[in-house]
Design a protein around this motif. Structure first.
Motif, mmCIF file in Angstrom:
data_model
loop_
_atom_site.group_PDB
_atom_site.id
_atom_site.type_symbol
_atom_site.label_atom_id
_atom_site.label_comp_id
_atom_site.label_asym_id
_atom_site.label_seq_id
_atom_site.Cartn_x
_atom_site.Cartn_y
_atom_site.Cartn_z
ATOM 1 N N LEU A 282 -3.077 8.226 -2.192
ATOM 2 C CA LEU A 282 -1.807 7.696 -1.721
ATOM 3 C C LEU A 282 -1.030 7.046 -2.858
ATOM 4 N N PRO A 283 0.293 7.031 -2.760
ATOM 5 C CA PRO A 283 1.108 6.303 -3.753
ATOM 6 C C PRO A 283 0.816 4.815 -3.651
ATOM 7 N N PRO A 284 1.124 4.039 -4.699
ATOM 8 C CA PRO A 284 0.800 2.604 -4.709
ATOM 9 C C PRO A 284 1.258 1.857 -3.462
ATOM 10 N N GLN A 285 2.469 2.159 -2.947
ATOM 11 C CA GLN A 285 2.983 1.448 -1.784
ATOM 12 C C GLN A 285 2.083 1.670 -0.573
ATOM 13 N N LYS A 286 1.704 2.934 -0.328
ATOM 14 C CA LYS A 286 0.840 3.243 0.812
ATOM 15 C C LYS A 286 -0.558 2.662 0.622
ATOM 16 N N ALA A 287 -1.053 2.671 -0.630
ATOM 17 C CA ALA A 287 -2.366 2.085 -0.895
ATOM 18 C C ALA A 287 -2.353 0.592 -0.602
ATOM 19 N N SER A 288 -1.271 -0.088 -0.973
ATOM 20 C CA SER A 288 -1.145 -1.521 -0.689
ATOM 21 C C SER A 288 -1.139 -1.777 0.813
ATOM 22 N N GLU A 289 -0.440 -0.914 1.560
ATOM 23 C CA GLU A 289 -0.424 -1.061 3.020
ATOM 24 C C GLU A 289 -1.831 -0.901 3.591
ATOM 25 N N ALA A 290 -2.604 0.033 3.025
ATOM 26 C CA ALA A 290 -3.968 0.240 3.508
ATOM 27 C C ALA A 290 -4.834 -0.987 3.233
#
Length: 511
Positions: free
Chosen positions: A460-468
């Motif tokens: 996942l891109p950084p933004q989606k990884a942070s959400e996870a």
């Protein structure tokens, strides 16, 4: 939730505060039976604090439990023998290992001991792994165990409190590097000798760490009492010999042997290099052959006797596992303080470790004019894939934790399951639904007999990884709140219990 909350630095700080993995593994799980797809966040389970403090601390807590549970047993462990588990990250569980010299693929050497070392005080071995019981004053009976620290010898004068050589030009970096690469062989030999001399099947839990001077040393918990005189004699009498071809003088420094599809060739003459098998055969046939390296322990041996359930025993468990989350080169360095002399000391030792052979199949044998065992294309001196050559490991690339098969009767996975079972029981008794770790297991089968759930790694891109990660944080908070309420309900309604242990106060933070 504001977008600023998803900034990587903010998310990482939040994850660390909650004990959540900062570099999770994301998987897309498809249910073949229903067609539903779910993204599952899993911890990376790194054992290095510099990579993921949350997972590293969880791994250390698990080792604390493993060490404490098997140390002061008063009955023989009844579980199945532990088998070596697949290596996960750098911290591995290894068992009693047979030295390469004993593998029957080549001629067995004489077992006659060297004349310049002390004889071993051999003793008949009783069929037990637990320690003997002693009777003290007023008929009190107790069963002590031991905590021992072993060190390597000196390689040169070290500046007090700093860990750097007083004179780097005279410091024996080569011997230090060879000792680090083969330290586990010496430990294996020490355990073998100790079992022959202690009178029973000694079980152990040990950790390899680094002294400030970067030499490896070994903290080990031994079950049962062993006379200090025996421990000292065994340590003085133990040595390990590495029967390999000589690696004293490099042949190829500025040139690299060439692979022709069958052999590695001299880059100038195109003559094939000596194979590993031929080099070992030549060594076997030479009546005056000497080992490539011989190593032994230093004079410093620290020995303590401890009783289970005492504060000293609990402190020793934590001390033994104190630096397991740090690589060898990281043990005494601080990110906010740069010590140029210490970094230069690390670099000089790494220069030696990088180019010395670590195993028969190491690419560094090409540097000494020998084709590695089972050689193939792509090998290059100084680029062996073994973690032992990495700057952070400085020769100690694995086996940081060594555990005997009869320590607790459980594998590391069993201990991890025990911790999860404690949490699950408390939650269920309080009426909460405990998370099912196997709810989407790859071993669960559909009606057609094939795996029901298909797992696929997701990037996942950084933004989606942070959400996870934030999703994991919220889920962790919910579980902890439920667990805290469940514990409070258990205390208010249940009978008094003794809950003191080496892992007290930590189980609620387990994955």
């Amino acid at each position: 939730m504001k977008s600023s909350m998803f900034e990587p630095e903010v998310v990482q700080e939040l994850a660390l505060k909650e004990g959540v993995c900062v570099r999770p593994l994301l998987n897309r799980v498809t249910d073949r039976q229903t067609g539903d797809t779910t993204v599952v966040v899993m911890p990376c389970r790194s054992t290095r604090e510099s990579r993921c403090p949350s997972c590293a601390n969880a791994a250390r807590r698990l080792r604390i439990q493993q060490c404490a549970e098997g140390w002061h047993l008063d009955q023989e462990p009844t579980g199945p023998e532990q088998e070596p588990e697949a290596a996960t990250d750098e911290l591995e569980e290894e068992e009693d290992v047979v030295d390469e010299e004993e593998v029957p693929e080549r001629r067995v050497r004489s077992t006659r001991r060297r004349s310049d070392v002390a004889d071993l005080p051999l003793k008949p071995t009783e069929n037990r792994t637990i320690g003997a019981v002693f009777e003290g004053n007023l008929g009190r009976r107790y069963r002590p165990s031991m905590f021992v620290t072993l060190t390597l010898p000196s390689y040169g004068s070290i500046a007090t409190g700093r860990g750097v050589p007083i004179d780097p030009s005279s410091y024996d970096y080569r011997t230090a590097a060879l000792d680090a690469l083969h330290f586990t062989k010496l430990l294996d030999r020490w355990i073998q000798n100790l079992r022959r001399c202690a009178g029973f099947k000694v079980q152990y839990f040990g950790a390899i760490e680094a002294q400030r001077r970067l030499a490896a040393h070994f903290h080990v918990a031994l079950r049962g009492a062993i006379p200090r005189s025996i421990l000292r004699k065994v340590t003085r009498a133990t040595y390990a010999q590495v029967w390999w071809p000589s690696c004293d003088e490099p042949v190829y420094v500025d040139r690299v042997p060439v692979w022709d599809g069958v052999d590695y060739l001299d880059p100038d003459t195109s003559i094939p290099l000596t194979t590993w098998e031929d080099a070992m055969a030549e060594l076997d046939e030479d009546p005056h052959a000497k080992p490539a390296h011989t190593l032994s322990f230093g004079r410093q041996v620290d020995i303590k006797g401890l009783l289970g359930g005492t504060p000293d025993a609990d402190r020793s468990v934590r001390y033994l596992t104190k630096y397991l989350t740090k690589a060898v080169a990281e043990t005494y360095t601080q990110a906010e303080v740069f010590d140029a002399e210490y970094e230069a000391h690390i670099d000089r030792l790494h220069d030696e470790v990088r180019y010395l052979p670590c195993t028969p199949s190491c690419a560094n044998w090409l540097r000494f004019g020998i084709q590695p065992k089972q050689a193939g294309p792509g090998l290059q001196p100084g680029r062996c894939s073994s973690a032992a050559h990495d700057r952070e490991n400085l020769g100690v690339g694995g086996r940081r934790v060594q555990v005997s098969r009869g320590w607790s009767g459980k594998t590391l996975s069993d201990h991890r399951a025990d911790r999860a079972a404690v949490v699950k029981k408390v939650l269920e008794e309080a009426g909460y639904t405990a998370p099912d770790a196997d709810r989407m297991s790859a071993e669960t089968l559909a009606t057609d007999g094939e795996p029901r759930y298909l797992w696929q790694t997701v990037h996942l891109p950084p933004q989606k990884a942070s959400e996870a990660i934030i999703t994991s944080v919220l889920e962790r908070r919910r579980w902890r709140n439920e667990y805290d309420r469940a514990k409070a309900a258990q205390v208010s309604t249940g009978p008094p219990v003794e809950n003191h242990s080496a892992t007290d106060g930590e189980v609620e933070r387990e994955e």
